[in-house]
Design a protein around this motif. Structure first.
Motif, PDB file in Angstrom:
ATOM      1  N   ARG A   1       0.738  -1.289   0.070  1.00  0.00           N
ATOM      2  CA  ARG A   1      -0.018   0.143   0.072  1.00  0.00           C
ATOM      3  C   ARG A   1       0.761   1.291   0.098  1.00  0.00           C
ATOM      4  O   ARG A   1       1.781   1.249   0.633  1.00  0.00           O
ATOM      5  CB  ARG A   1      -0.873   0.075   1.383  1.00  0.00           C
ATOM      6  N   GLN A   2       0.239   2.281  -0.722  1.00  0.00           N
ATOM      7  CA  GLN A   2       1.171   3.540  -0.868  1.00  0.00           C
ATOM      8  C   GLN A   2       0.730   4.543   0.480  1.00  0.00           C
ATOM      9  O   GLN A   2      -0.497   4.532   0.808  1.00  0.00           O
ATOM     10  CB  GLN A   2       0.899   4.203  -1.951  1.00  0.00           C
ATOM     11  N   HIS A   3       1.837   5.324   0.929  1.00  0.00           N
ATOM     12  CA  HIS A   3       1.297   5.946   2.169  1.00  0.00           C
ATOM     13  C   HIS A   3       0.724   7.327   1.687  1.00  0.00           C
ATOM     14  O   HIS A   3       1.049   7.868   0.674  1.00  0.00           O
ATOM     15  CB  HIS A   3       2.775   6.583   2.652  1.00  0.00           C
ATOM     16  N   ARG A   4      -0.216   7.668   2.335  1.00  0.00           N
ATOM     17  CA  ARG A   4      -1.436   8.549   1.906  1.00  0.00           C
ATOM     18  C   ARG A   4      -0.595   9.936   1.922  1.00  0.00           C
ATOM     19  O   ARG A   4      -0.864  11.229   1.002  1.00  0.00           O
ATOM     20  CB  ARG A   4      -2.450   8.809   2.742  1.00  0.00           C
ATOM     21  N   ASP A   5       0.541  10.310   2.796  1.00  0.00           N
ATOM     22  CA  ASP A   5       1.327  11.470   2.674  1.00  0.00           C
ATOM     23  C   ASP A   5       2.573  11.319   2.094  1.00  0.00           C
ATOM     24  O   ASP A   5       3.444  12.052   2.100  1.00  0.00           O
ATOM     25  CB  ASP A   5       1.365  11.789   4.261  1.00  0.00           C
ATOM     26  N   GLU A   6       2.594  10.192   1.112  1.00  0.00           N
ATOM     27  CA  GLU A   6       3.974  10.064   0.263  1.00  0.00           C
ATOM     28  C   GLU A   6       4.246  11.397  -0.453  1.00  0.00           C
ATOM     29  O   GLU A   6       5.615  11.795  -0.460  1.00  0.00           O
ATOM     30  CB  GLU A   6       3.819   8.995  -0.775  1.00  0.00           C
ATOM     31  N   GLN A   7       3.281  12.078  -1.079  1.00  0.00           N
ATOM     32  CA  GLN A   7       4.008  13.285  -1.764  1.00  0.00           C
ATOM     33  C   GLN A   7       4.378  14.382  -0.749  1.00  0.00           C
ATOM     34  O   GLN A   7       5.353  15.221  -1.282  1.00  0.00           O
ATOM     35  CB  GLN A   7       2.563  14.125  -2.471  1.00  0.00           C
ATOM     36  N   ARG A   8       3.819  14.263   0.347  1.00  0.00           N
ATOM     37  CA  ARG A   8       4.243  15.401   1.410  1.00  0.00           C
ATOM     38  C   ARG A   8       5.634  15.111   2.123  1.00  0.00           C
ATOM     39  O   ARG A   8       6.562  15.858   2.223  1.00  0.00           O
ATOM     40  CB  ARG A   8       3.348  15.242   2.584  1.00  0.00           C
TER      41      ARG A   8
ATOM     42  N   LEU B   1       8.179  13.549  -0.023  1.00  0.00           N
ATOM     43  CA  LEU B   1       9.173  13.382  -0.858  1.00  0.00           C
ATOM     44  C   LEU B   1      10.467  14.004  -0.785  1.00  0.00           C
ATOM     45  O   LEU B   1      11.456  13.656  -1.474  1.00  0.00           O
ATOM     46  CB  LEU B   1       8.279  13.775  -2.377  1.00  0.00           C
ATOM     47  N   HIS B   2      10.324  15.042  -0.243  1.00  0.00           N
ATOM     48  CA  HIS B   2      11.521  16.107  -0.248  1.00  0.00           C
ATOM     49  C   HIS B   2      12.545  15.457   0.823  1.00  0.00           C
ATOM     50  O   HIS B   2      13.762  15.920   0.908  1.00  0.00           O
ATOM     51  CB  HIS B   2      11.335  17.481   0.464  1.00  0.00           C
ATOM     52  N   PHE B   3      12.206  14.490   1.556  1.00  0.00           N
ATOM     53  CA  PHE B   3      13.155  13.790   2.334  1.00  0.00           C
ATOM     54  C   PHE B   3      13.976  12.783   1.392  1.00  0.00           C
ATOM     55  O   PHE B   3      15.026  12.355   2.076  1.00  0.00           O
ATOM     56  CB  PHE B   3      12.458  12.827   3.441  1.00  0.00           C
ATOM     57  N   PHE B   4      13.921  12.458   0.294  1.00  0.00           N
ATOM     58  CA  PHE B   4      14.359  11.555  -0.395  1.00  0.00           C
ATOM     59  C   PHE B   4      15.496  12.137  -1.134  1.00  0.00           C
ATOM     60  O   PHE B   4      15.043  13.061  -2.029  1.00  0.00           O
ATOM     61  CB  PHE B   4      13.452  10.650  -1.074  1.00  0.00           C
ATOM     62  N   ALA B   5      16.484  11.595  -1.325  1.00  0.00           N
ATOM     63  CA  ALA B   5      17.675  11.964  -2.046  1.00  0.00           C
ATOM     64  C   ALA B   5      17.593  12.057  -3.598  1.00  0.00           C
ATOM     65  O   ALA B   5      16.648  11.374  -4.205  1.00  0.00           O
ATOM     66  CB  ALA B   5      19.195  11.212  -1.638  1.00  0.00           C
ATOM     67  N   PRO B   6      18.149  12.857  -4.432  1.00  0.00           N
ATOM     68  CA  PRO B   6      17.910  12.818  -5.822  1.00  0.00           C
ATOM     69  C   PRO B   6      18.191  11.587  -6.408  1.00  0.00           C
ATOM     70  O   PRO B   6      17.604  10.929  -7.338  1.00  0.00           O
ATOM     71  CB  PRO B   6      18.993  13.901  -6.217  1.00  0.00           C
TER      72      PRO B   6
ATOM     73  N   GLN C   1       7.949  25.269   4.816  1.00  0.00           N
ATOM     74  CA  GLN C   1       6.849  25.710   4.355  1.00  0.00           C
ATOM     75  C   GLN C   1       6.722  25.044   2.742  1.00  0.00           C
ATOM     76  O   GLN C   1       7.675  25.242   1.950  1.00  0.00           O
ATOM     77  CB  GLN C   1       6.651  27.353   4.302  1.00  0.00           C
ATOM     78  N   ALA C   2       5.568  24.610   2.478  1.00  0.00           N
ATOM     79  CA  ALA C   2       5.108  23.966   1.100  1.00  0.00           C
ATOM     80  C   ALA C   2       4.466  25.088   0.319  1.00  0.00           C
ATOM     81  O   ALA C   2       4.044  24.862  -0.951  1.00  0.00           O
ATOM     82  CB  ALA C   2       4.546  22.955   1.220  1.00  0.00           C
ATOM     83  N   ASN C   3       4.128  26.368   0.759  1.00  0.00           N
ATOM     84  CA  ASN C   3       3.426  27.422  -0.011  1.00  0.00           C
ATOM     85  C   ASN C   3       1.935  26.694  -0.577  1.00  0.00           C
ATOM     86  O   ASN C   3       1.674  27.288  -1.649  1.00  0.00           O
ATOM     87  CB  ASN C   3       4.185  27.945  -1.208  1.00  0.00           C
ATOM     88  N   GLY C   4       1.357  26.215   0.125  1.00  0.00           N
ATOM     89  CA  GLY C   4       0.035  25.442  -0.399  1.00  0.00           C
ATOM     90  C   GLY C   4       0.122  24.406  -1.092  1.00  0.00           C
ATOM     91  O   GLY C   4      -0.936  23.689  -1.345  1.00  0.00           O
TER      92      GLY C   4
ATOM     93  N   ILE D   1       1.183  20.552  -2.040  1.00  0.00           N
ATOM     94  CA  ILE D   1       1.192  19.208  -1.434  1.00  0.00           C
ATOM     95  C   ILE D   1       2.684  18.876  -1.269  1.00  0.00           C
ATOM     96  O   ILE D   1       3.164  18.732  -0.127  1.00  0.00           O
ATOM     97  CB  ILE D   1       0.419  18.012  -2.056  1.00  0.00           C
ATOM     98  N   ALA D   2       3.705  18.959  -2.073  1.00  0.00           N
ATOM     99  CA  ALA D   2       4.857  18.545  -1.885  1.00  0.00           C
ATOM    100  C   ALA D   2       5.829  19.775  -1.805  1.00  0.00           C
ATOM    101  O   ALA D   2       5.522  20.935  -1.874  1.00  0.00           O
ATOM    102  CB  ALA D   2       5.511  18.095  -3.365  1.00  0.00           C
ATOM    103  N   VAL D   3       6.840  19.698  -1.063  1.00  0.00           N
ATOM    104  CA  VAL D   3       7.712  20.710  -0.483  1.00  0.00           C
ATOM    105  C   VAL D   3       8.692  20.946  -1.701  1.00  0.00           C
ATOM    106  O   VAL D   3       9.554  20.074  -2.145  1.00  0.00           O
ATOM    107  CB  VAL D   3       8.495  20.574   0.749  1.00  0.00           C
ATOM    108  N   SER D   4       9.045  22.138  -2.292  1.00  0.00           N
ATOM    109  CA  SER D   4       9.703  22.529  -3.447  1.00  0.00           C
ATOM    110  C   SER D   4      11.263  22.594  -2.720  1.00  0.00           C
ATOM    111  O   SER D   4      11.540  22.947  -1.671  1.00  0.00           O
ATOM    112  CB  SER D   4       9.341  23.802  -4.082  1.00  0.00           C
TER     113      SER D   4
END
Length: 505
Positions: free
Chosen positions: A210-217, A219-224, A253-256, A258-261
């Motif tokens: 199963r995919q984590h519902r906050d996976e998009q949120r 994503l910024h924790f994962f290295a390139p 801050q994600a500026n609204g 879902i994913a942090v830029s």
């Protein structure tokens, strides 16, 4: 593994109904020690874990998490069975105060499907993410000392994992998989995320991973380079850098969105007022993996590194050699001290010296400090050399496995890896001095005790006696040497004392 506190209903009536309903025992482990309850706990992004429920450890009287992985295709399960066993056997050997503990696992084969059930430590205090949100909501800022202490504990765990042989890559380090206890102790969950990905492919488990519902949120924790053939332990360093940054600013801050830029991460890093802290986080977030420092190197960074106090060094020495000391020795020792006695003095030729008295140290504060050191809040990593920690494939043999199992599927046979935390030896000679009765008491780290006794003759050598007793004590190799030395010394001292008093023993 990642767990969070389950939500509770409001209202006294709702709570009572929920308590009765969720405390119902649904299933029991083969040994009877673990009892699964109806209450579910939230799992993090761990592939293949179908459900996670609260359970009770009937021996320790504490709550744990009952995790299940379901295989709808028994043929696929049989093909991977040995690989699964090897993974979990290694999994249970990961032993670190800042890592969520795996307690037990067993396999359950049924006609329709197969299951892997494993028991993990329950983290009731919540995740680091939850703590940071509460702190920001209360308009508070992060204490720099707490930030340093938390970074040190996380790096201590990562340094341990990366120095295992073979190295263990976490692969899922986020503020949701880091937990903070009420006493400030940090623990990392979901440690074997990467192994779960390899062992439990989507096609092999029930309903797919199963995919984590906050996976998009997250994503910024994962290295390139995450997910490529070239990723290694450096991906954990990148994730740690994001965690350290979030701990410092409370939230990126994600500026609204879902994913942090990337821009938001750069802005958060530049907002740090302390230049060394800014350089510390930026070094972890370098785009090229080979340019990132190791966890061990980061522990020596000027932001975290400090010359440990003599108090901390002495505390670690006491904890590491606790098995040589009688129980409650600190409490008994502090009672015998004269409060006005001087325990240390610094003299100066040109000015008045400084005296440190026993009354300056509170026994309660000392006990709490020792407990914190034992729990891993103040790791002594800055003096530790970078070395490999082999991950043994054997499991510890516990008392529960000697009991009759309640299902046709037995749990794996194990060899002893538990540690001896305390030992006592008592020797008494008979009136004629022709033989001596020896009693050896061992206290293990799982709070189970072991006691052996035998009669020894004057012709028996202390070395042979020690070796024989250690063999029958069934303890791990590292502790065997310590216990053997302890016994040799005890037997020799007893014989010297007996000779001095005129005995033949």
């Amino acid at each position: 593994m990642t767990m969070s506190v389950p939500e509770r209903k409001s209202g006294s009536e709702g709570k009572e109904e929920e308590s009765e309903d969720e405390s119902e025992i649904l299933e029991e482990s083969p040994c009877g020690r673990w009892q699964k309850r109806k209450e579910q706990v939230s799992q993090g992004n761990v592939p293949g874990v179908e459900s996670a429920s609260l359970a009770m450890d009937t021996e320790e009287g504490v709550e744990v998490v009952w995790n299940e992985v379901l295989f709808s295709d028994k043929k696929v399960f049989k093909a991977q069975e040995e690989k699964i066993k090897e993974m979990f056997e290694n999994l249970m050997q990961v032993e670190h105060p800042n890592i969520v503990k795996f307690h037990k696992y067993w396999l359950d084969m049924k006609e329709s499907q197969a299951r892997v059930i494993f028991i993990t430590e329950y983290m009731s205090s919540g995740s680091l993410k939850q703590f940071l949100k509460k702190t920001k909501k209360n308009h508070k800022t992060m204490n720099v000392k707490a930030w340093k202490r938390w970074c040190t504990q996380i790096l201590s765990a990562l340094s341990y994992l990366h120095s295992c042989d073979p190295p263990i890559i976490h692969g899922n380090l986020t503020c949701d998989t880091i937990f903070i206890q009420h006493n400030g102790l940090i623990k990392i969950g979901s440690v074997w995320h990467r192994l779960f990905v390899n062992v439990f492919p989507d096609a092999s488990v029930h309903g797919k991973a199963r995919q984590h519902r906050d996976e998009q949120r997250n994503l910024h924790f994962f290295a390139p380079e995450y997910g490529s053939d070239e990723d290694d332990y450096a991906i954990d360093i990148f994730s740690f850098g994001i965690c350290a940054l979030e701990m410092a600013v409370l939230e990126i801050q994600a500026n609204g969105d879902i994913a942090v830029s990337k821009e938001a991460i750069v802005t958060a890093g530049q907002s740090l007022e302390d230049p060394p802290m800014r350089e510390f986080t930026q070094s972890c977030l370098r785009h090229e993996a080979k340019l990132r420092p190791t966890a061990h190197d980061l522990l020596f960074h000027r932001v975290l590194f400090e010359v440990h106090s003599l108090k901390l060094l002495a505390a670690h020495c006491l904890i590491n050699n606790q098995y040589l000391l009688p129980e409650n020795c600190v409490e008994e020792k502090t009672k015998s001290f004269d409060p006005n006695a001087v325990m240390a003095e610094i003299k100066h030729e040109d000015r008045q010296g400084v005296q440190l008295k026993y009354s300056h140290v509170s026994p309660l504060e000392l006990d709490k400090f020792l407990e914190d050191v034992k729990n891993g809040i103040y790791p002594l990593m800055n003096f530790a050399s970078s070395r490999l920690h082999p991950v043994p494939r054997a499991l510890s043999l516990s008392q529960e496995q000697v009991e009759t199992v309640k299902t046709p599927t037995p749990e794996p046979q194990e060899t002893e890896t538990r540690k001896v935390v305390q030992m006592h030896c008592n020797l008494e000679s008979n009136e004629e001095g022709t033989k001596t009765h020896l009693s050896l008491f061992l206290k293990m780290d799982d709070k189970l005790h072991r006691q052996l006794s035998c009669d020894i003759l004057p012709t028996d050598t202390s070395k042979d006696l020690a070796s024989e007793l250690v063999h029958y004590a069934f303890i791990n190799e590292e502790d065997s040497e310590k216990v053997a030395v302890f016994l040799e010394d005890a037997i020799s001292r007893h014989r010297v004392k007996a000779l001095a008093s005129g005995s033949t023993q």
